[in-house]
Design a protein around this motif. Structure first.
Motif, PDB file in Angstrom:
ATOM      1  N   MET A  24      -9.817 -39.593  23.178  1.00 51.45           N
ATOM      2  CA  MET A  24     -10.391 -38.356  23.912  1.00 51.45           C
ATOM      3  C   MET A  24     -11.743 -38.193  23.636  1.00 51.45           C
ATOM      4  O   MET A  24     -12.602 -37.602  24.560  1.00 51.45           O
ATOM      5  N   GLY A  33      -3.185 -34.894  27.173  1.00 53.65           N
ATOM      6  CA  GLY A  33      -4.503 -35.207  27.696  1.00 53.65           C
ATOM      7  C   GLY A  33      -5.533 -34.488  28.057  1.00 53.65           C
ATOM      8  O   GLY A  33      -5.190 -33.157  28.263  1.00 53.65           O
ATOM      9  N   ASP A  37      -8.937 -38.088  29.721  1.00 51.26           N
ATOM     10  CA  ASP A  37      -8.190 -38.621  28.950  1.00 51.26           C
ATOM     11  C   ASP A  37      -6.761 -38.896  29.597  1.00 51.26           C
ATOM     12  O   ASP A  37      -5.727 -39.533  29.306  1.00 51.26           O
TER      13      ASP A  37
END
Length: 410
Positions: A280, A399, A405
Motif C-alpha cells: 500500500m 485497503g 490499494d
C-alpha cells in the motif's frame, strides 16, 4: 480481445498528440525566454471556460450527458481548425505570445476531450456493459501508451522540424480522434455479453451504504487526484527547468525522460494479476525519486527514476478511477463527478507552477533540484495523512482509495 486492443490503439494514437503538445509548449517557451508562469496563468484561466460553459450552457450540458463522444470528436475538429489558422497566420514567425495562445486554446480542447472520455466510460460501467476495473484499466492504458509514444517522438520532432512539424503531427493525431463517435462504440463493445453475464451471476453482492458515505468516497477519489496531480504538475514544471537550465541537457533527453515515465506507467497496466502483492505504501518512493532526480546529474539514473515514478503514479491512478466508476449511480452523477475529476486534474496541474514560481525565485534557479525533492517529500506526507483520514470512513476491508490499494464499492 482484438477489439480491446484496437480500442486502446485508437485512443493511444489520438491521445499521444496531447503529450506532444504539452512537452512542446513547455520546452519552446523556455527556448524563447518566456515564462512558464505566464503560460500557467493562461491555462488556468482557460480551464475555467469549459466548467462555466458546462454549468450555464444547456446545449453543452445535454451533449456531454447524452453524446459525450460527439463532444470528443468536435473538440478534435476544433483543434485542427485552430492549428490550420495558426500555421497560415504565424508560420515561421511564432513568438512566445503565440505559444501562450496555443496553450490557452488547447486547454479547452483537452479539457473537453478528457471529460467526454471519462463520462463515456463511466456510463458504460453504469449501464452494465463493462466492469469498472476493466474500464479504468483500458482507458488508463490508452492514456499511458499515448504518453509514452508522444514523449518518445517529441524530442526528435523538436530537433529536426520545430513547431511546424509538431503542428503537422498534432493535426494527424487530432484527425484520428474525429472518428471517435463512430469507432469507439464499436471497439468498446468487446466482451459486453460475457461481462453482463458475469455481472449478473458471478459477482458477490455489494455492501450498500448511505449516499452521504458514498459521496465521501467519491470526494476521496478527487482528493487523491489532486494530490497526484500536484506531483505531476511539479514534474512538468521543474524537470524542464532542471534539464534545460541546470543540467544543460537537450530536448531529446527531456523527451526520453518522458518516455521512461510513460513506459513505467504502461507496465503498471500489465500487472493486474499481481496487484495484490504491491504494498500500500509504495507511494513513499515518490519522495525518494524526486530527491534523486533533483540532485543526481546522471542521465541513466534520471531515466530509471522516471520509469519508477511513472509506475507508482499510474498504478495508483488506475485504482482510483475504478473506485469512481464503481460508485456512480446515474448519468447525472457521471457528468458531475467526471467533470470534477477532469477539472481537478487540469486546474491543479496549471496552478502548481504558479505556486512554485515564488519559492523558486526566492531560492534561486540553482536550487531547482532541492525544490523538486521538497515537493516529492511533501506529496508523500500528504498522501500518508490522507490515508489516515480515509481510515475514518466506515468501509469494508483494509485497503486504501488514496494509495490505490483497493476499490471499495459503497
Amino acid at each position: 480481445m482484438m477489439q480491446t486492443i484496437l480500442f486502446i490503439l485508437f485512443l493511444s494514437i489520438t491521445l499521444c498528440g496531447d503529450t506532444i503538445l504539452n512537452i512542446t509548449l513547455i520546452w519552446s517557451v523556455l527556448e524563447q525566454g518566456g515564462s512558464i508562469t505566464h503560460l500557467s496563468i493562461i491555462i488556468t484561466i482557460m480551464s475555467l471556460v469549459p466548467i462555466l460553459l458546462q454549468k450555464y450552457s444547456f446545449f453543452l450540458k445535454t451533449a456531454l450527458k447524452e453524446r459525450p463522444l460527439l463532444i470528443f470528436g468536435l473538440a478534435r475538429i476544433l483543434g485542427i481548425v485552430f492549428l490550420l489558422v495558426f500555421l497560415i497566420q504565424f508560420s515561421g514567425n511564432t513568438n512566445v505570445y503565440g505559444l501562450y495562445l496555443i496553450g490557452g486554446i488547447f486547454s479547452v480542447i483537452l479539457f473537453l476531450s478528457n471529460q467526454s472520455l471519462e463520462i463515456y466510460m463511466s456510463q458504460m460501467v453504469l449501464d452494465g456493459k463493462i466492469k469498472s476495473h476493466k474500464a479504468s484499466h483500458d482507458l488508463q492504458t490508452a492514456i499511458q501508451i499515448g504518453a509514452f509514444g508522444g514523449s518518445a517522438v517529441t524530442g526528435i520532432l523538436l530537433s529536426i522540424g520545430g513547431l511546424p512539424m509538431i503542428s503537422t503531427v498534432l493535426m494527424v493525431t487530432l484527425a484520428v480522434g474525429m472518428l471517435a463517435p463512430w469507432l469507439i462504440p464499436i471497439l468498446s463493445r468487446s466482451g459486453q455479453v460475457e461481462q453482463n453475464v458475469q455481472k449478473a451471476t458471478a459477482e458477490a453482492p455489494q455492501i450498500t451504504y448511505s449516499d452521504a458515505i458514498r459521496k465521501k468516497v467519491l470526494n476521496m477519489t478527487i482528493l487523491a487526484v489532486v494530490v497526484l496531480t500536484i506531483q505531476l504538475g511539479a514534474i512538468n514544471f521543474i524537470v524542464p527547468i532542471l534539464f534545460h537550465d541546470i543540467y544543460n541537457w537537450d530536448s531529446s533527453r527531456y523527451g526520453a525522460m518522458g518516455a521512461a515515465m510513460g513506459l513505467g506507467a504502461f507496465l503498471a497496466t500489465l500487472i493486474r494479476k499481481w496487484e495484490h502483492r504491491i504494498p500500500m505504501y509504495l507511494f513513499i518512493l515518490i519522495g525518494v525519486i524526486d530527491i534523486i532526480i533533483g540532485t543526481v546529474q546522471v542521465f541513466t539514473v534520471s531515466l530509471i527514476c522516471g520509469f519508477m515514478l511513472g509506475f507508482v503514479f499510474n498504478r495508483t491512478r488506475i485504482m482510483q478511477r475504478s473506485v469512481m466508476f464503481d460508485n456512480l449511480r446515474s448519468r447525472e452523477e457521471t457528468m458531475k463527478w467526471s467533470g470534477r475529476s477532469t477539472f481537478a486534474t487540469q486546474f491543479t496541474r496549471s496552478v502548481v507552477p504558479l505556486v512554485l514560481a515564488l519559492p523558486l525565485s526566492l531560492m534561486g534557479q540553482e536550487n531547482t533540484g532541492v525544490l523538486l525533492g521538497t515537493l516529492g517529500v511533501t506529496v508523500t506526507v500528504i498522501l500518508f495523512f490522507a490515508i489516515r483520514l480515509e481510515n475514518r470512513l466506515p468501509l469494508q476491508g483494509t485497503g486504501s482509495i488514496i494509495a490505490g490499494d483497493s476499490k471499495p464499492s459503497v
